[in-house]
Scaffold this active site. Structure first.
Site, PDB file in Angstrom:
ATOM      1  CB  SER A 142      -0.750  13.522  -2.974  1.00 31.31           C
ATOM      2  OG  SER A 142      -1.075  14.899  -2.920  1.00 31.31           O
ATOM      3  CE1 TYR A 155      -5.257  13.050  -6.267  1.00 34.34           C
ATOM      4  CE2 TYR A 155      -4.685  14.689  -4.611  1.00 34.34           C
ATOM      5  CZ  TYR A 155      -4.304  13.795  -5.593  1.00 34.34           C
ATOM      6  OH  TYR A 155      -2.980  13.630  -5.890  1.00 34.34           O
TER       7      TYR A 155
END
Length: 264
Positions: A142, A155
């Site tokens: 990501s 995250y």
């Protein structure tokens, strides 16, 4: 678990394949001649997809190392080699480190980072038995793996760890005939990662992409030998570069943002 005899073509193992990016990757691979082993926890979703694309089903929580080892043993019993491992399984963890539940911090690290480590180590023997130069590991990271974002601190930390793992693995496997690729998507609209608040921003909505676009990037990495790809390139790649060159600037911007409507 399989309803058919082992195929003779290229075999791909895709984790997190029950929906979203993983499902899109499996569909694209199957459409280009790959035989897919679909890995996730939701049996109904996996079986429906497997029936549609002619794949196999493996129920597994990638955060459970014993379960991953058992899954690898079952795949070995059906296939002498695999040619592609896509470490895609992931989960969100929204909230700053000041407020996020600490059990969630542990769980997101186990799924997003350690899950890929467990799957890679368990399936590495099958990747090594593929003809040299034909085996690949793709880690779905990501842009959060290259940019710290306070409203999703846990995250981002898990994705930073995953990117470091992917880069380290690439170096460790140099010369082995197994290529390692990192794909860094920006905001992607999926069932597990809804982007409703981001889509409310006239500026940011244009940078929200759909799972098939990420799947295309994965296939492009494998076919063209790209080591690391950010999708879409703009604005996420320049932001990643700015994180390294001007971390204070990015920190101020990230501190002003959150996941509330109108804040992005």
């Amino acid at each position: 678990m399989s309803n058919q005899s082992p195929p003779s073509g290229r075999v791909a193992v895709v984790t997190g394949a029950s929906s979203g990016i993983g499902e899109a990757i499996a569909r694209l691979l199957a459409g280009t001649g790959w035989h897919c082993v679909l890995v996730a926890r939701r049996e109904d979703r996996l079986r429906a997809l497997a029936d549609e694309i002619g794949g196999e089903v493996e129920l597994c929580d990638v955060a459970d190392r014993d379960a991953v080892d058992a899954m690898a043993a079952r795949i070995l019993s059906r296939h002498p080699a695999i040619h592609l491992l896509v470490n895609n399984a992931g989960m969100p963890a929204r909230g700053s480190y000041l407020a996020v539940d600490l059990d969630l911090v542990r769980r997101v690290m186990e799924v997003n980072y350690l899950g890929g480590v467990w799957c890679t180590r368990a399936l590495l023997p099958l990747l090594r038995t593929a003809p040299s130069g034909t085996a690949h590991v793709v880690n779905l990271v990501s842009v959060a793996g290259a940019t710290a974002f306070a409203p999703a601190g846990a995250y981002a930390a898990s994705k930073h760890a995953q990117l470091a793992f992917s880069r380290s693995l690439s170096s460790a496997l140099r010369g082995s005939g197994i290529a390692v690729h990192s794909v860094l998507p920006g905001f992607v609209e999926t069932e597990g990662f809804p982007q409703k608040n981001v889509l409310k921003s006239p500026l940011m909505r244009r940078f929200v992409i759909q799972p098939p676009q990420v799947a295309d990037a994965v296939l492009r990495c494998v076919e063209k030998g790209k080591r690391e790809v950010t999708v879409p390139w703009f604005p996420y790649r320049p932001i990643s570069i700015l994180q390294a060159l001007a971390p204070g600037l990015i920190a101020r911007f990230a501190g002003m943002s959150d996941y509330k409507p109108g804040s992005v």
